[in-house]
Design a protein around this motif. Structure first.
Motif, PDB file in Angstrom:
ATOM      1  N   LYS A 169       0.805  -1.145  -0.003  1.00 24.76           N
ATOM      2  CA  LYS A 169      -0.061  -0.004   0.111  1.00 24.76           C
ATOM      3  C   LYS A 169       0.878   1.223   0.102  1.00 24.76           C
ATOM      4  O   LYS A 169       1.964   1.090   0.688  1.00 24.76           O
TER       5      LYS A 169
ATOM      6  N   LEU B 203       1.696   4.689   1.293  1.00 24.09           N
ATOM      7  CA  LEU B 203       0.991   5.597   2.620  1.00 24.09           C
ATOM      8  C   LEU B 203       1.090   7.111   2.246  1.00 24.09           C
ATOM      9  O   LEU B 203       1.792   7.731   1.313  1.00 24.09           O
ATOM     10  N   THR B 204      -0.053   7.947   2.234  1.00 25.68           N
ATOM     11  CA  THR B 204      -0.200   9.597   2.129  1.00 25.68           C
ATOM     12  C   THR B 204      -0.575   9.917   3.408  1.00 25.68           C
ATOM     13  O   THR B 204      -0.872   9.245   4.635  1.00 25.68           O
ATOM     14  N   ASP B 205      -0.692  11.360   3.240  1.00 24.25           N
ATOM     15  CA  ASP B 205      -1.042  11.877   4.664  1.00 24.25           C
ATOM     16  C   ASP B 205      -2.602  11.773   5.023  1.00 24.25           C
ATOM     17  O   ASP B 205      -2.819  11.837   6.251  1.00 24.25           O
ATOM     18  N   ASP B 206      -3.336  11.373   4.188  1.00 21.65           N
ATOM     19  CA  ASP B 206      -4.606  10.810   4.310  1.00 21.65           C
ATOM     20  C   ASP B 206      -5.027   9.493   4.654  1.00 21.65           C
ATOM     21  O   ASP B 206      -5.999   9.157   5.391  1.00 21.65           O
ATOM     22  N   ASN B 207      -4.072   8.515   4.231  1.00 25.13           N
ATOM     23  CA  ASN B 207      -4.646   7.130   4.460  1.00 25.13           C
ATOM     24  C   ASN B 207      -3.521   6.270   5.345  1.00 25.13           C
ATOM     25  O   ASN B 207      -3.710   5.029   5.461  1.00 25.13           O
ATOM     26  N   TRP B 208      -2.535   6.881   5.833  1.00 22.55           N
ATOM     27  CA  TRP B 208      -1.582   6.319   6.663  1.00 22.55           C
ATOM     28  C   TRP B 208      -2.048   5.491   7.715  1.00 22.55           C
ATOM     29  O   TRP B 208      -1.516   4.487   7.900  1.00 22.55           O
ATOM     30  N   LYS B 209      -2.991   5.881   8.586  1.00 19.71           N
ATOM     31  CA  LYS B 209      -3.298   5.130   9.814  1.00 19.71           C
ATOM     32  C   LYS B 209      -3.949   3.617   8.998  1.00 19.71           C
ATOM     33  O   LYS B 209      -3.722   2.853   9.748  1.00 19.71           O
ATOM     34  N   GLU B 210      -4.974   3.959   8.268  1.00 22.59           N
ATOM     35  CA  GLU B 210      -5.607   2.691   7.969  1.00 22.59           C
ATOM     36  C   GLU B 210      -4.573   1.847   7.163  1.00 22.59           C
ATOM     37  O   GLU B 210      -4.809   0.644   7.390  1.00 22.59           O
ATOM     38  N   ASN B 211      -3.702   2.343   6.369  1.00 24.25           N
ATOM     39  CA  ASN B 211      -2.762   1.441   5.599  1.00 24.25           C
ATOM     40  C   ASN B 211      -1.804   0.868   6.690  1.00 24.25           C
ATOM     41  O   ASN B 211      -1.468  -0.432   6.561  1.00 24.25           O
TER      42      ASN B 211
ATOM     43  N   TRP C 277      -3.647  -1.837   8.187  1.00 26.91           N
ATOM     44  CA  TRP C 277      -3.532  -3.289   7.437  1.00 26.91           C
ATOM     45  C   TRP C 277      -2.298  -3.950   7.420  1.00 26.91           C
ATOM     46  O   TRP C 277      -2.377  -5.079   7.611  1.00 26.91           O
TER      47      TRP C 277
END
Length: 162
Positions: free
Chosen positions: A128, A130-138, A141
């Protein structure tokens, strides 16, 4: 990725049970590595294969591990990944800084940067970005993957040129 987000990635992974952060520093990951150094939780190695070997031992002893590296180092360590991590299903998270993502990065990163997604795909390595917006979810995962005995990768694009 913003500095505070990289620091949050380290803190989050640490709080969620990653005990070992082993790797070769990469300027794309500099705030992540710096956060770990401040907390005295990072082990620096001279080569990616060395980091993978150390993390493998720690993971096999029940201590969850993350290996960080630049994508050129990832390419250097393909044999170690395929003949050790994949063959023996070692639960490790790879955190890879993606040099050559931007077209105007240093010329030595152009080729490996261009083939990075295909390289990960060819290995059959689940990954995956990682971006500033999705980091926690990824990050969650990835942590869930290693808890189930799987290996995986998280990639951070280098979005600046120095």
């Amino acid at each position: 990725m913003k500095e505070e987000v990289q620091r949050s990635v380290f803190d989050h992974m640490s709080k969620k049970g990653i005990e070992n952060f082993v790797g070769v520093p990469d300027s794309t990951l500099k705030h992540f590595v710096d956060q770990g150094l401040k907390k005295k939780r990072v082990m620096i190695t001279t080569r990616e294969e060395e980091a993978i070997g150390i993390a493998t031992g720690m993971s096999l002893s029940g201590s969850p591990s993350l290996v960080f590296m630049q994508n050129a180092g990832f390419a250097n360590s393909l044999s170690t990944i395929t003949s050790l991590v994949q063959m023996y299903q070692i639960p490790i998270i790879f955190l890879i800084g993606w040099r050559g993502y931007l077209k105007n990065d240093a010329p030595e990163h152009a080729k490996i940067g261009a083939i990075q997604p295909k390289l990960i795909s060819t290995l059959g390595l689940e990954a995956k970005i990682l971006t500033d917006d999705n980091w926690k979810e990824n990050c969650d995962w990835a942590i869930n993957k290693i808890r189930r005995g799987k290996f995986c990768a998280l990639v951070i694009r280098r979005e600046f040129v120095d």
